[in-house]
Design an enzyme around this catalytic site. Structure first.
Site, PDB file in Angstrom:
ATOM      1  N   HIS A  38       1.839   4.663  -2.850  1.00 20.23           N
ATOM      2  CA  HIS A  38       1.960   6.115  -2.645  1.00 20.23           C
ATOM      3  C   HIS A  38       3.369   6.590  -3.007  1.00 20.23           C
ATOM      4  O   HIS A  38       3.544   7.604  -3.691  1.00 20.23           O
ATOM      5  CB  HIS A  38       1.678   6.461  -1.182  1.00 20.23           C
ATOM      6  CG  HIS A  38       0.272   6.204  -0.738  1.00 20.23           C
ATOM      7  ND1 HIS A  38      -0.830   6.653  -1.436  1.00 20.23           N
ATOM      8  CD2 HIS A  38      -0.216   5.555   0.360  1.00 20.23           C
ATOM      9  CE1 HIS A  38      -1.932   6.287  -0.795  1.00 20.23           C
ATOM     10  NE2 HIS A  38      -1.587   5.617   0.286  1.00 20.23           N
ATOM     11  N   HIS A  54       0.830  -1.208   0.000  1.00 19.34           N
ATOM     12  CA  HIS A  54       0.000   0.000   0.000  1.00 19.34           C
ATOM     13  C   HIS A  54       0.866   1.260   0.000  1.00 19.34           C
ATOM     14  O   HIS A  54       0.674   2.162  -0.831  1.00 19.34           O
ATOM     15  CB  HIS A  54      -0.914  -0.015   1.224  1.00 19.34           C
ATOM     16  CG  HIS A  54      -1.847   1.146   1.299  1.00 19.34           C
ATOM     17  ND1 HIS A  54      -3.121   1.115   0.767  1.00 19.34           N
ATOM     18  CD2 HIS A  54      -1.698   2.393   1.842  1.00 19.34           C
ATOM     19  CE1 HIS A  54      -3.710   2.275   0.981  1.00 19.34           C
ATOM     20  NE2 HIS A  54      -2.863   3.068   1.629  1.00 19.34           N
ATOM     21  N   GLU A  55       1.811   1.322   0.916  1.00 17.84           N
ATOM     22  CA  GLU A  55       2.639   2.522   1.029  1.00 17.84           C
ATOM     23  C   GLU A  55       3.583   2.669  -0.161  1.00 17.84           C
ATOM     24  O   GLU A  55       3.898   3.791  -0.569  1.00 17.84           O
ATOM     25  CB  GLU A  55       3.426   2.502   2.338  1.00 17.84           C
ATOM     26  CG  GLU A  55       2.566   2.492   3.593  1.00 17.84           C
ATOM     27  CD  GLU A  55       1.590   3.663   3.656  1.00 17.84           C
ATOM     28  OE1 GLU A  55       1.883   4.726   3.073  1.00 17.84           O
ATOM     29  OE2 GLU A  55       0.526   3.508   4.283  1.00 17.84           O
TER      30      GLU A  55
END
Length: 452
Positions: free
Chosen positions: A26, A22-23
């Site tokens: 980003h 997920h990170e």
């Protein structure tokens, strides 16, 4: 204690992988958009490992493994030198900021497709969804379901195995009706479409399965009364039960089916049960005092930590879900789409009250799922990661401040009013969103403890 430790380790591994994915979404898109990333952290709190890369980003693993974050250069929280203004997140165009924020959930969905792709290529053992028992006068019986029928589809969606059947049934919680397509176990004759009336379907996930609440059970091979497992330090071991014992009587009643043993144990939490077993040709009388487990609404059942011998599955009921490289990719996309549809549907029903808050699960349930699937094998753990990754992606897209969806909501408003949402409004939104999120987390954790 061993199970708890194993669940914890599997949970940390699963959460670490999913948070990193997920990170990284980003991080990767931020870098492609020219934004300076100051820190990439898996976990919160004090760092237990860190290093600064050639790109100037600090990479860190922190002590509290319940999330992670990407810290970008941002003029709203830091004094940004004039020469670095162009690299600040808040100075980017609206579409770039939206792309950076949405990248986390998108990477979760892409990871799920990748994981399911591996699952379908490696292959996973499965059994045909053939009905074994139908409870008289139940919803299933009234719809015309019978033992021996094979479930081919739920509301038009193909169901090759019991996992897909269960997903299809759960997706109809709160609905008035659904259809089930069935055929005979031998595949003889035409398929029939049965309409299931769900108005009287009372389903409590803590006490029974979706199909059990409808009134039918899967076909299972013959279960004998001979014990093949007695858990260490469990009620069965304390009573003197041993692997190889055959249960003959429970409270003076002859045991004809293993379900009698299950019913007796569950209905006698912390209460003595007279058990007669056959051991090495001799009859042995024992007193079993089942441990207790509290379910929802204060209901308490007994359990003894024993398991019976189960016959092998018939060969024509077993198969392996395995496909080639390209077909597996298509199956992975299809499976991910089904899980997304199910998750979104359940969220909608939760919001309108068609599904109770007791269906929420928290970190303890996730840890148990991680431990169980990891114990089954790598391919099952991969499937679990895909499922949780999709849920993580969807939850993060919910339009609540503090979540990615909340940021995207502010960006949508900005696009309409042609200026950023005022800081005070955003701050109020974060407080409200935080209160809602932490309240739901508290409910989920409470539900977890009631299921222990």
């Amino acid at each position: 204690m061993t199970d708890i430790l194993w669940n914890f380790i599997a949970f940390i591994i699963a959460l670490g992988i999913l948070v990193a994915v997920h990170e990284f979404g980003h991080f990767w898109v931020a870098r492609r958009c020219g934004v300076k990333v100051e820190k990439f952290s898996i976990g919160f709190g004090k760092s237990i490992w860190k290093r600064v890369g050639h790109d100037g980003t600090e990479y860190s693993i922190s002590m509290i493994p319940l999330g992670g974050y990407v810290k970008m250069l941002d003029g709203r929280v830091d004094d940004v030198p004039a020469e670095q203004q162009a690299m600040a997140f808040d100075k980017q165009s609206l579409w770039k900021r939206s792309a950076i924020v949405s990248a986390g959930p998108i990477f979760n969905f892409l990871f799920a497709i990748f994981a399911y792709w591996l699952v379908f290529m490696i292959g996973v053992p499965a059994v045909k969804p053939v009905i074994g028992e139908v409870t008289p006068y139940s919803i299933a019986a009234q719809a015309g379901l019978e033992p021996g029928m094979e479930i081919k589809a739920v509301s038009g969606v193909n169901t090759p195995d019991w996992e897909s059947v269960n997903m299809g049934l759960i997706g109809h919680i709160g609905d008035d009706s659904m259809t089930i397509t069935v055929s005979s176990a031998e595949g003889v004759g035409l398929n029939e479409i049965k309409t299931i009336n769900l108005r009287d379907w009372n389903f409590d996930p803590e006490t029974e399965s979706a199909m059990g609440a409808l009134g039918f059970k899967p076909f299972t091979p013959e279960i004998s009364n001979q014990l093949t497992n007695v858990s260490a330090q469990g009620a069965g071991e304390r009573a003197g039960l041993q692997v190889g014992d055959t249960v003959l009587q429970i409270n003076g009643q002859a045991v004809e089916a293993w379900q009698q043993v299950v019913n007796a144990i569950q209905s006698h939490p912390n209460a003595p049960i007279a058990v007669m077993v056959e051991r090495a040709g001799q009859q042995v009388e024992l007193t079993l005092i089942p441990d207790s487990r509290e379910l929802s609404q204060g209901k308490v059942i007994g359990f003894a930590g024993i398991a019976p011998k189960v016959a092998e599955w018939p060969q024509n009921y077993r198969f392996e879900l395995q496909f080639g490289v390209f077909e597996s990719l298509g199956k992975a996309v299809e499976k991910s789409g089904q899980v997304i549809d199910l998750t979104v549907s359940m969220l909608k029903k939760l919001l309108v009250g068609d599904v109770g808050l007791n269906n929420l699960s928290g970190p303890i349930s996730i840890a148990k799922g991680a431990g169980t699937t990891a114990d089954y094998g790598f391919v099952y753990f991969l499937g679990f990661l895909a499922l949780i990754s999709i849920n993580l992606g969807i939850i993060n897209l919910v339009p609540l401040p503090m979540l990615d969806g909340g940021h995207l909501l502010f960006f949508m408003i900005e696009a309409v009013i042609r200026r950023p949402v005022p800081e005070k409004v955003q701050e109020m939104g974060y407080r409200i969103g935080g209160a809602i999120i932490f309240s739901l987390m508290a409910v989920a954790i409470f539900n977890d403890f009631t299921r222990l």
